[in-house]
Design an enzyme around this catalytic site. Structure first.
Site, PDB file in Angstrom:
ATOM      1  N   ASN A   1      -4.708  -2.679   1.983  1.00 51.15           N
ATOM      2  CA  ASN A   1      -4.802  -2.550   0.605  1.00 51.15           C
ATOM      3  C   ASN A   1      -3.970  -3.728  -0.365  1.00 51.15           C
ATOM      4  O   ASN A   1      -4.064  -3.756  -1.287  1.00 51.15           O
ATOM      5  CB  ASN A   1      -4.351  -1.369   0.128  1.00 51.15           C
ATOM      6  CG  ASN A   1      -4.136  -1.020  -1.367  1.00 51.15           C
ATOM      7  OD1 ASN A   1      -4.870  -0.739  -2.131  1.00 51.15           O
ATOM      8  ND2 ASN A   1      -2.835  -1.064  -1.558  1.00 51.15           N
TER       9      ASN A   1
ATOM     10  N   TYR B   1      -9.509 -14.716  -7.817  1.00 51.19           N
ATOM     11  CA  TYR B   1      -9.465 -13.199  -7.277  1.00 51.19           C
ATOM     12  C   TYR B   1     -10.990 -12.631  -6.939  1.00 51.19           C
ATOM     13  O   TYR B   1     -11.006 -11.967  -5.998  1.00 51.19           O
ATOM     14  CB  TYR B   1      -8.884 -12.415  -8.579  1.00 51.19           C
ATOM     15  CG  TYR B   1      -8.709 -11.118  -8.309  1.00 51.19           C
ATOM     16  CD1 TYR B   1      -7.400 -10.453  -7.782  1.00 51.19           C
ATOM     17  CD2 TYR B   1      -9.668 -10.038  -8.770  1.00 51.19           C
ATOM     18  CE1 TYR B   1      -7.319  -9.243  -7.421  1.00 51.19           C
ATOM     19  CE2 TYR B   1      -9.398  -8.808  -8.612  1.00 51.19           C
ATOM     20  CZ  TYR B   1      -8.256  -8.295  -7.910  1.00 51.19           C
ATOM     21  OH  TYR B   1      -7.852  -6.914  -7.786  1.00 51.19           O
TER      22      TYR B   1
ATOM     23  N   LYS C   1     -12.094 -11.260  -3.487  1.00 56.66           N
ATOM     24  CA  LYS C   1     -12.793  -9.580  -3.250  1.00 56.66           C
ATOM     25  C   LYS C   1     -14.112  -9.655  -2.686  1.00 56.66           C
ATOM     26  O   LYS C   1     -14.592  -8.890  -1.954  1.00 56.66           O
ATOM     27  CB  LYS C   1     -12.576  -8.957  -4.494  1.00 56.66           C
ATOM     28  CG  LYS C   1     -11.192  -8.974  -4.846  1.00 56.66           C
ATOM     29  CD  LYS C   1     -10.405  -8.090  -3.783  1.00 56.66           C
ATOM     30  CE  LYS C   1      -8.903  -7.698  -4.422  1.00 56.66           C
ATOM     31  NZ  LYS C   1      -8.024  -7.073  -3.240  1.00 56.66           N
TER      32      LYS C   1
HETATM   33  N1  LIG Z   1      -5.293  -2.456 -10.474  1.00 61.39           N
HETATM   34  C1  LIG Z   1      -6.553  -2.690 -10.725  1.00 61.39           C
HETATM   35  O1  LIG Z   1      -7.117  -2.619 -11.599  1.00 61.39           O
HETATM   36  C2  LIG Z   1      -7.266  -3.009  -9.115  1.00 61.39           C
HETATM   37  C3  LIG Z   1      -8.789  -3.107  -9.370  1.00 61.39           C
HETATM   38  C4  LIG Z   1      -9.347  -3.480  -8.331  1.00 61.39           C
HETATM   39  C5  LIG Z   1      -8.729  -3.583  -6.968  1.00 61.39           C
HETATM   40  N2  LIG Z   1      -7.560  -3.671  -7.057  1.00 61.39           N
HETATM   41  C6  LIG Z   1      -6.947  -3.881  -5.479  1.00 61.39           C
HETATM   42  O2  LIG Z   1      -6.074  -2.801  -5.244  1.00 61.39           O
HETATM   43  C7  LIG Z   1      -5.223  -3.280  -4.360  1.00 61.39           C
HETATM   44  C8  LIG Z   1      -3.969  -2.745  -4.927  1.00 61.39           C
HETATM   45  O3  LIG Z   1      -3.288  -3.085  -6.103  1.00 61.39           O
HETATM   46  P1  LIG Z   1      -2.677  -2.302  -7.520  1.00 61.39           P
HETATM   47  O4  LIG Z   1      -3.440  -2.363  -8.338  1.00 61.39           O
HETATM   48  O5  LIG Z   1      -2.365  -1.159  -6.655  1.00 61.39           O
HETATM   49  O6  LIG Z   1      -1.389  -3.308  -7.553  1.00 61.39           O
HETATM   50  P2  LIG Z   1       0.234  -3.102  -7.217  1.00 61.39           P
HETATM   51  O7  LIG Z   1       0.639  -4.343  -7.643  1.00 61.39           O
HETATM   52  O8  LIG Z   1       0.374  -1.759  -8.019  1.00 61.39           O
HETATM   53  O9  LIG Z   1       0.274  -3.026  -5.574  1.00 61.39           O
HETATM   54  C9  LIG Z   1      -0.082  -4.034  -4.938  1.00 61.39           C
HETATM   55  C10 LIG Z   1       0.685  -3.610  -3.613  1.00 61.39           C
HETATM   56  O10 LIG Z   1       0.303  -4.779  -2.579  1.00 61.39           O
HETATM   57  C11 LIG Z   1       1.557  -5.249  -2.035  1.00 61.39           C
HETATM   58  N3  LIG Z   1       1.545  -6.566  -1.708  1.00 61.39           N
HETATM   59  C12 LIG Z   1       1.315  -7.686  -2.609  1.00 61.39           C
HETATM   60  N4  LIG Z   1       1.619  -8.829  -1.882  1.00 61.39           N
HETATM   61  C13 LIG Z   1       1.803  -8.580  -0.628  1.00 61.39           C
HETATM   62  C14 LIG Z   1       2.028  -9.068   0.511  1.00 61.39           C
HETATM   63  N5  LIG Z   1       2.144 -10.508   0.579  1.00 61.39           N
HETATM   64  N6  LIG Z   1       2.309  -8.485   1.676  1.00 61.39           N
HETATM   65  C15 LIG Z   1       2.359  -7.104   1.515  1.00 61.39           C
HETATM   66  N7  LIG Z   1       2.258  -6.372   0.497  1.00 61.39           N
HETATM   67  C16 LIG Z   1       1.707  -7.171  -0.624  1.00 61.39           C
HETATM   68  C17 LIG Z   1       2.663  -4.935  -3.097  1.00 61.39           C
HETATM   69  O11 LIG Z   1       4.089  -4.829  -2.860  1.00 61.39           O
HETATM   70  C18 LIG Z   1       2.052  -3.518  -3.694  1.00 61.39           C
HETATM   71  O12 LIG Z   1       2.559  -2.404  -2.882  1.00 61.39           O
HETATM   72  C19 LIG Z   1      -5.138  -4.883  -4.244  1.00 61.39           C
HETATM   73  O13 LIG Z   1      -5.689  -5.414  -3.292  1.00 61.39           O
HETATM   74  C20 LIG Z   1      -5.891  -5.176  -5.662  1.00 61.39           C
HETATM   75  O14 LIG Z   1      -6.226  -6.168  -5.857  1.00 61.39           O
HETATM   76  C21 LIG Z   1      -6.536  -3.324  -8.225  1.00 61.39           C
END
Ligand SMILES: NC(=O)c1ccc[n+]([C@@H]2O[C@H](COP(=O)([O-])OP(=O)(O)OC[C@H]3O[C@@H](n4cnc5c(N)ncnc54)[C@H](O)[C@@H]3O)[C@@H](O)[C@H]2O)c1
Length: 256
Positions: free
Chosen positions: A95, A161, A165
């Site tokens: 994730n 980005y 994805k």
């Molecule tokens: N928030 C949104 O709108 C959204 C939409 C679509 C997809 N996503 C995807 O969901 C996933 C989670 O994102 P989120 O929104 O919860 O963001 P967030 O920033 O709240 O959490 C991201 C997590 O990834 C971890 N992370 C980042 N870089 C890292 C690394 N190099 N090594 C280990 N851990 C790492 C962070 O520490 C955190 O725990 C991501 O892949 C993001 O691209 C998010």
């Protein structure tokens, strides 16, 4: 439907990128479904607080290990430690993700490109690379990668980005085909806008969250728990015939 199909008692879930947002909600949802949780990611204090929150509920075991998904040795160590601690990893969630910089594709730097691809694509691949041999050796499992609605329908000003994805979706499908006869299912979720730090950082100063919400057919952004529930479902026996799928959880955003 038989509700025991979604009961994960006695199983172990590995969630990488678990300290915040969707990953944290997913770790908690696995625990609520009865699974022991091995959480990994950046931010030791947040990781320890997650571990404590799950443990103190008293139902399942939890452990946290700090790891950077861009480093293969870290991801390998996470898989090895989770296996040592709990014996078998039944479900793995890749994730971890980063938002990169908002702006036109031609203004991105080489450093922007490397950082984004290293976390969002290479990080997922590192997960697969070490989770698959473990699952092959233990009779199977389920893997979910976190893609994005931007991996289905690209979004201007977050081109790298979006590209990362799209790549996660391709990687997921190819891995699913390779493993279809090995009792390992590989799927991904494609969330629309989710109320997490990532979304707020991504658009800060450029787009209002209310404008984003208005662009979603359901008229709102989602909460991390709404994505977490789908991830847990994909890892459960209720999804036993689902592999190579990209589950859009986006309030209808990518329908039109
Ligand atoms: N928030 C949104 O709108 C959204 C939409 C679509 C997809 N996503 C995807 O969901 C996933 C989670 O994102 P989120 O929104 O919860 O963001 P967030 O920033 O709240 O959490 C991201 C997590 O990834 C971890 N992370 C980042 N870089 C890292 C690394 N190099 N090594 C280990 N851990 C790492 C962070 O520490 C955190 O725990 C991501 O892949 C993001 O691209 C998010």
């Amino acid at each position: 439907m038989n509700s025991t199909l979604q009961d994960l008692s006695g199983r172990t879930a590995l969630v990488i990128g678990a300290t915040e947002g969707i990953g944290r909600a997913t770790a908690l949802a696995f625990a609520a479904a009865g699974a022991n949780v091995f959480a990994a990611g950046l931010g030791a204090a947040r990781g320890r607080s997650l571990e404590e929150e799950i443990r103190s509920a008293g139902r399942v075991q939890a452990a946290f290990m700090e790891a950077d998904v861009t480093r293969e040795a870290d991801v390998q160590a996470v898989v090895e430690e989770a296996a040592r601690r709990f014996g078998r990893i039944h479900a793995a969630v890749n994730n971890a993700g980063t938002e990169g910089r908002f702006g036109p594709v031609h203004e991105a730097t080489t450093e922007d490109f490397d950082r984004l691809i290293n976390v969002n694509l290479r990080g997922v691949w590192h997960g697969l690379k070490h989770q698959i041999p473990h699952m092959l050796a233990h009779g199977g499992g389920a893997i979910v990668n976190t893609a994005s609605s931007a991996g289905i329908q690209p979004i201007a000003n977050i081109a790298l980005y979006s590209a990362s994805k799209h790549a996660v979706i391709g990687l997921t499908k190819a891995a699913a085909l390779e493993l279809a006869r090995s009792n390992i299912r590989v799927n991904c979720v494609a969330p629309g806008p989710v109320n997490t730090g990532l979304l707020h950082r991504m658009v800060a100063g450029n787009v209002e969250i209310s404008t984003i919400a208005e662009s979603v057919p359901m008229g709102r952004i989602s909460e991390p728990e709404e994505i977490a529930r789908a991830i847990v479902w994909l890892c459960s026996d209720a999804a036993s015939y689902v592999t190579g799928h990209t589950l859009a959880i986006d309030g209808g955003l990518t329908v039109g």
